[in-house]
Enzyme design. Structure first.
Site, PDB file in Angstrom:
ATOM      1  N   LYS A   1       0.995  -1.210   0.109  1.00  0.00           N
ATOM      2  CA  LYS A   1       0.135  -0.067   0.068  1.00  0.00           C
ATOM      3  C   LYS A   1       0.855   1.224  -0.179  1.00  0.00           C
ATOM      4  CE  LYS A   1      -2.137  -1.227   4.066  1.00  0.00           C
ATOM      5  NZ  LYS A   1      -1.517  -2.563   4.195  1.00  0.00           N
TER       6      LYS A   1
ATOM      7  N   ARG B   1      11.975  -5.255   4.859  1.00  0.00           N
ATOM      8  CA  ARG B   1      11.587  -3.840   4.808  1.00  0.00           C
ATOM      9  C   ARG B   1      12.572  -2.996   5.460  1.00  0.00           C
ATOM     10  NH1 ARG B   1       5.544  -1.450   5.464  1.00  0.00           N
ATOM     11  NH2 ARG B   1       5.705  -2.959   7.539  1.00  0.00           N
TER      12      ARG B   1
HETATM   13  P1  AP5 Z   1       0.499   0.626   9.071  1.00  0.00           P
HETATM   14  O1  AP5 Z   1       1.765   1.490   8.990  1.00  0.00           O
HETATM   15  O2  AP5 Z   1      -0.805   1.124   8.096  1.00  0.00           O
HETATM   16  O3  AP5 Z   1       1.015  -0.744   8.457  1.00  0.00           O
HETATM   17  P2  AP5 Z   1       0.363  -1.903   7.634  1.00  0.00           P
HETATM   18  O4  AP5 Z   1      -1.169  -1.885   7.234  1.00  0.00           O
HETATM   19  O5  AP5 Z   1       0.769  -3.256   8.458  1.00  0.00           O
HETATM   20  O6  AP5 Z   1       1.075  -1.835   6.295  1.00  0.00           O
HETATM   21  P3  AP5 Z   1       2.585  -1.691   6.359  1.00  0.00           P
HETATM   22  O7  AP5 Z   1       2.764  -0.321   6.153  1.00  0.00           O
HETATM   23  O8  AP5 Z   1       3.276  -2.668   7.062  1.00  0.00           O
HETATM   24  O9  AP5 Z   1       2.342  -2.500   4.678  1.00  0.00           O
HETATM   25  P4  AP5 Z   1       2.229  -1.777   3.253  1.00  0.00           P
HETATM   26  O10 AP5 Z   1       1.159  -2.317   2.697  1.00  0.00           O
HETATM   27  O11 AP5 Z   1       2.333  -0.169   3.281  1.00  0.00           O
HETATM   28  O12 AP5 Z   1       3.624  -2.241   2.591  1.00  0.00           O
HETATM   29  P5  AP5 Z   1       5.017  -1.498   1.912  1.00  0.00           P
HETATM   30  O13 AP5 Z   1       4.447  -0.650   0.505  1.00  0.00           O
HETATM   31  O14 AP5 Z   1       5.557  -0.882   2.915  1.00  0.00           O
HETATM   32  O15 AP5 Z   1      -0.170   0.442  10.268  1.00  0.00           O
HETATM   33  C1  AP5 Z   1       0.903   0.135  11.362  1.00  0.00           C
HETATM   34  C2  AP5 Z   1       0.035   0.111  12.801  1.00  0.00           C
HETATM   35  O16 AP5 Z   1      -0.871   1.290  13.111  1.00  0.00           O
HETATM   36  C3  AP5 Z   1      -1.125  -1.024  12.837  1.00  0.00           C
HETATM   37  O17 AP5 Z   1      -0.755  -2.227  13.178  1.00  0.00           O
HETATM   38  C4  AP5 Z   1      -1.849  -0.449  13.655  1.00  0.00           C
HETATM   39  O18 AP5 Z   1      -1.494  -0.685  15.199  1.00  0.00           O
HETATM   40  C5  AP5 Z   1      -1.967   1.182  13.391  1.00  0.00           C
HETATM   41  N1  AP5 Z   1      -2.925   1.562  12.732  1.00  0.00           N
HETATM   42  C6  AP5 Z   1      -2.531   2.087  11.598  1.00  0.00           C
HETATM   43  N2  AP5 Z   1      -3.894   2.516  11.048  1.00  0.00           N
HETATM   44  C7  AP5 Z   1      -4.805   2.230  11.645  1.00  0.00           C
HETATM   45  C8  AP5 Z   1      -6.284   2.052  11.539  1.00  0.00           C
HETATM   46  N3  AP5 Z   1      -6.944   2.544  10.538  1.00  0.00           N
HETATM   47  N4  AP5 Z   1      -7.127   1.708  12.735  1.00  0.00           N
HETATM   48  C9  AP5 Z   1      -6.306   1.316  13.572  1.00  0.00           C
HETATM   49  N5  AP5 Z   1      -5.015   1.007  13.782  1.00  0.00           N
HETATM   50  C10 AP5 Z   1      -4.141   1.505  12.894  1.00  0.00           C
HETATM   51  O19 AP5 Z   1       5.690  -2.910   1.365  1.00  0.00           O
HETATM   52  C11 AP5 Z   1       6.158  -3.840   2.285  1.00  0.00           C
HETATM   53  C12 AP5 Z   1       7.593  -4.204   1.737  1.00  0.00           C
HETATM   54  O20 AP5 Z   1       7.449  -4.779   0.559  1.00  0.00           O
HETATM   55  C13 AP5 Z   1       8.548  -2.950   1.299  1.00  0.00           C
HETATM   56  O21 AP5 Z   1       9.768  -3.562   1.427  1.00  0.00           O
HETATM   57  C14 AP5 Z   1       8.651  -3.009  -0.291  1.00  0.00           C
HETATM   58  O22 AP5 Z   1       9.471  -2.493  -0.835  1.00  0.00           O
HETATM   59  C15 AP5 Z   1       8.045  -4.261  -0.486  1.00  0.00           C
HETATM   60  N6  AP5 Z   1       7.485  -4.545  -1.660  1.00  0.00           N
HETATM   61  C16 AP5 Z   1       6.109  -3.653  -1.948  1.00  0.00           C
HETATM   62  N7  AP5 Z   1       5.378  -4.218  -3.092  1.00  0.00           N
HETATM   63  C17 AP5 Z   1       6.189  -5.294  -3.601  1.00  0.00           C
HETATM   64  C18 AP5 Z   1       5.955  -5.973  -4.797  1.00  0.00           C
HETATM   65  N8  AP5 Z   1       5.150  -6.092  -5.455  1.00  0.00           N
HETATM   66  N9  AP5 Z   1       6.939  -6.946  -5.068  1.00  0.00           N
HETATM   67  C19 AP5 Z   1       7.868  -7.068  -3.911  1.00  0.00           C
HETATM   68  N10 AP5 Z   1       8.026  -6.273  -3.029  1.00  0.00           N
HETATM   69  C20 AP5 Z   1       7.306  -5.384  -2.698  1.00  0.00           C
END
Ligand code: AP5
Length: 215
Positions: free
Chosen positions: A13, A127
C-alpha cells in the site's frame, strides 16, 4: 481523486501510494505514518497508540477517525487524497462515508491488493526505510541504486520498524483478517471495489492500478 488502498500488512500500500502521489499530485494519508509521528513526538495520541502498535493490534476507531477527519479538512486534500491503512474496520468505513458526505464528497475508487501470506512475511521481514525522507526499500525486492545511499535524498541512515517482526506480524495479520478483510465485501456491495494482483512486480502493480484509475 479520492482513493482507498486496501490490503494486508506488507501488501504494498505504502509503496504504491508513493508512486500515485507523484502521478496524480494528491497527498498520501497513511494512518500508520501519522501514528508513528505522534509516537515519536510524544503527543497524547502517541502515548495511547505506542504499546498497541508495538503489539500489532488496532488503535481505537475514535482516535483514528478523529485523526482522519482533521487531516482531510486540510487544504492540500481539496483535490483528493490516497488513503493508506484507513479505513481498517467497518466502523471506520462508515465514519469515513459520513465525514465525506458532510462535505459533499465521496470515495471514487477502492483498490484491494491481493498478496499471499507467505509473501507478506518475506516482504515485512526485509523492509527498511530511509531515516531522513522515509523512502521505502527491501533487502531483496527494492535496493537503493547505490548501496547504503537513499535514491531520493542521498541519506546514508536507514531504519526498520519495531512492529516488523514475525511474532507481531502474526497479530497484525489476525487483525487484518478479522477486522479489515470484511471491508472487501463492504466495498464490493457498494460496487466500488477493484482488485489488483499484488504478487506482481512493483512496477506491474503500479501499471495495473493506474489502468483502473485512468479508466
Ligand atoms: P501501517 O503502518 O498502516 O502498517 P500495515 O497496514 O501493517 O502496512 P505496512 O505499512 O506494513 O505495509 P504496506 O502495505 O504499506 O507495505 P509496503 O508498501 O511498505 O499500520 C501500523 C500500525 O498502526 C497498525 O498495526 C495499527 O496498530 C496502527 N494503525 C494504522 N492505521 C490504523 C487504523 N486505520 N486503525 C487502527 N489502527 C491503525 O511494502 C512492504 C515491503 O514489500 C517493502 O519493503 C516494499 O519494498 C516491498 N514490496 C512492496 N510491493 C512489492 C511487490 N509488488 N513485490 C515485492 N516487494 C514489494
Amino acid at each position: 481523486m479520492r482513493l482507498i488502498l486496501l490490503g494486508p500488512p506488507g501488501a504494498g500500500k505504502g509503496t504504491q501510494a508513493k508512486f500515485l502521489v507523484d502521478a496524480y499530485n494528491i497527498p498520501q494519508l497513511s494512518t500508520g505514518d501519522m501514528l508513528r509521528e505522534a509516537v515519536a513526538a510524544g503527543t497524547e495520541v502517541g502515548k495511547q497508540a505506542k504499546a498497541i502498535m508495538e503489539a500489532g493490534k488496532l488503535v481505537s476507531d475514535d482516535i483514528i477517525n478523529a485523526i482522519i477527519s482533521e487531516r482531510i479538512s486540510q487544504p492540500d486534500c481539496a483535490r483528493g487524497f490516497i488513503l493508506d491503512g484507513f479505513p481498517r474496520t467497518l466502523e471506520q468505513a462508515d465514519a469515513l462515508y459520513h465525514m465525506l458526505d458532510d462535505k459533499g464528497m465521496k470515495i471514487e475508487k477502492v483498490i484491494a491488493l491481493e498478496v499471499d501470506d507467505d509473501a507478506l512475511v518475506e516482504r515485512i521481514s526485509g523492509r527498511y526505510t530511509c531515516a531522513d525522507c522515509g523512502e521505502g526499500y527491501h533487502d531483496k525486492f527494492k535496493q537503493p541504486a547505490k548501496e547504503g545511499v537513499c535514491d531520493r535524498c542521498g541519506s546514508t541512515e536507514f531504519k526498520r520498524r519495531k512492529d516488523d517482526n514475525p511474532e507481531t506480524l502474526k497479530t497484525r495479520l489476525f487483525a487484518y483478517y478479522k477486522d479489515t478483510a470484511p471491508l472487501i465485501g463492504y466495498y464490493h456491495a457498494y460496487r466500488m471495489l477493484n482488485t489488483v494482483d499484488g504478487m506482481a512486480d512493483i512496477g506491474d502493480v503500479t501499471k495495473a492500478i493506474r489502468t483502473i484509475l485512468d479508466a
